[in-house]
Design a protein around this motif. Sequence first.
Motif, PDB file in Angstrom:
ATOM      1  N   GLU A 175      10.671  -1.956   4.434  1.00 10.44           N
ATOM      2  CA  GLU A 175      11.408  -1.359   3.331  1.00 10.44           C
ATOM      3  C   GLU A 175      10.318  -0.846   2.239  1.00 10.44           C
ATOM      4  N   PRO A 176       9.382  -1.717   1.808  1.00  8.79           N
ATOM      5  CA  PRO A 176       8.369  -0.811   0.824  1.00  8.79           C
ATOM      6  C   PRO A 176       7.588   0.154   1.352  1.00  8.79           C
ATOM      7  N   MET A 177       7.270   0.536   2.654  1.00  6.28           N
ATOM      8  CA  MET A 177       6.746   1.593   3.353  1.00  6.28           C
ATOM      9  C   MET A 177       7.804   2.757   3.406  1.00  6.28           C
ATOM     10  N   LYS A 179      10.244   3.414   1.252  1.00 11.00           N
ATOM     11  CA  LYS A 179      10.382   3.786  -0.136  1.00 11.00           C
ATOM     12  C   LYS A 179       9.154   4.559  -0.515  1.00 11.00           C
ATOM     13  N   THR A 180       8.132   4.294  -0.001  1.00 11.97           N
ATOM     14  CA  THR A 180       6.994   5.291  -0.313  1.00 11.97           C
ATOM     15  C   THR A 180       6.694   6.652   0.525  1.00 11.97           C
ATOM     16  N   SER A 181       7.951   6.836   1.348  1.00 15.19           N
ATOM     17  CA  SER A 181       7.898   7.794   2.233  1.00 15.19           C
ATOM     18  C   SER A 181       7.048   8.034   3.169  1.00 15.19           C
ATOM     19  N   LEU A 182       6.290   7.009   3.610  1.00 15.64           N
ATOM     20  CA  LEU A 182       5.601   7.064   4.945  1.00 15.64           C
ATOM     21  C   LEU A 182       6.340   7.539   6.019  1.00 15.64           C
ATOM     22  N   GLU A 186       3.657   6.571  11.154  1.00 20.57           N
ATOM     23  CA  GLU A 186       2.556   5.842  10.258  1.00 20.57           C
ATOM     24  C   GLU A 186       2.807   4.205  10.148  1.00 20.57           C
ATOM     25  N   ARG A 190       0.919   0.846  11.411  1.00 25.80           N
ATOM     26  CA  ARG A 190       0.542  -0.300  10.492  1.00 25.80           C
ATOM     27  C   ARG A 190       1.113  -1.502  11.017  1.00 25.80           C
TER      28      ARG A 190
END
Length: 217
Positions: A175-177, A179-182, A186, A190
């Motif tokens: 979720e955090p990734m 939200k950063t539009s990755l 990508e 990771r």
Amino acid sequence: MNYIIYLRVSTKEQGKSGLGLEAQKRDIQLYLDNYSPTPYIVLKELVEVDSGANSNRETLTEAISFAKKYDATLLVAKLDRLSRKVSFIAKLMEDRKLNFKVATMPHADPFQLHIYAALAEQEREFISKRTKAALAEAKARGTRLGGLRTKTNERNVAKRKQADDFAKSLWPIIEPMVKTSLAYSEIAKRLNQMNVKTANGGVFWASTVSNIVKRMV
């Protein structure tokens, strides 16, 4: 060496979930890493959701056209991703403007591929006849064939729940990734670097991440 990669799954559900696609991509990457002349370039990757019995597939036609246009090799994971009909495989082999390779048979020449396609077609025909005979015998014994469908539905429900539970367990990481539009590719990279495995114990692809996001959003 230039490649046009063609991937095919038979159902929309497989296409959405990445099931089948993940294995095909893995086999193709193994071929590129271990058997392809270097350097190589993947010019295009095309994915199609259709039956192998259908010889008039739009995306396959597009992949063949690209391969011819750019003098590239059409690369598939398995021979049956191209077609389940030996006549169609033979037709592709007769096309002198087209070169194709099968990742799981890296050293096979055209003659060997033709023989393999013919044997596979015979095996599928035998399996079909055997299945019909078994169903006829079960019906004659009074077996309720509908029960087979019920068990299949129950297994499908269990698989969906398992996939939902797996998505929930990974969501705090993904979720955090998101939200950063990755990009999904990508995020998959990771996760692989973190040695996180898919529900099947494999590696992540963009399609795998996309499926998890769809389940959670």
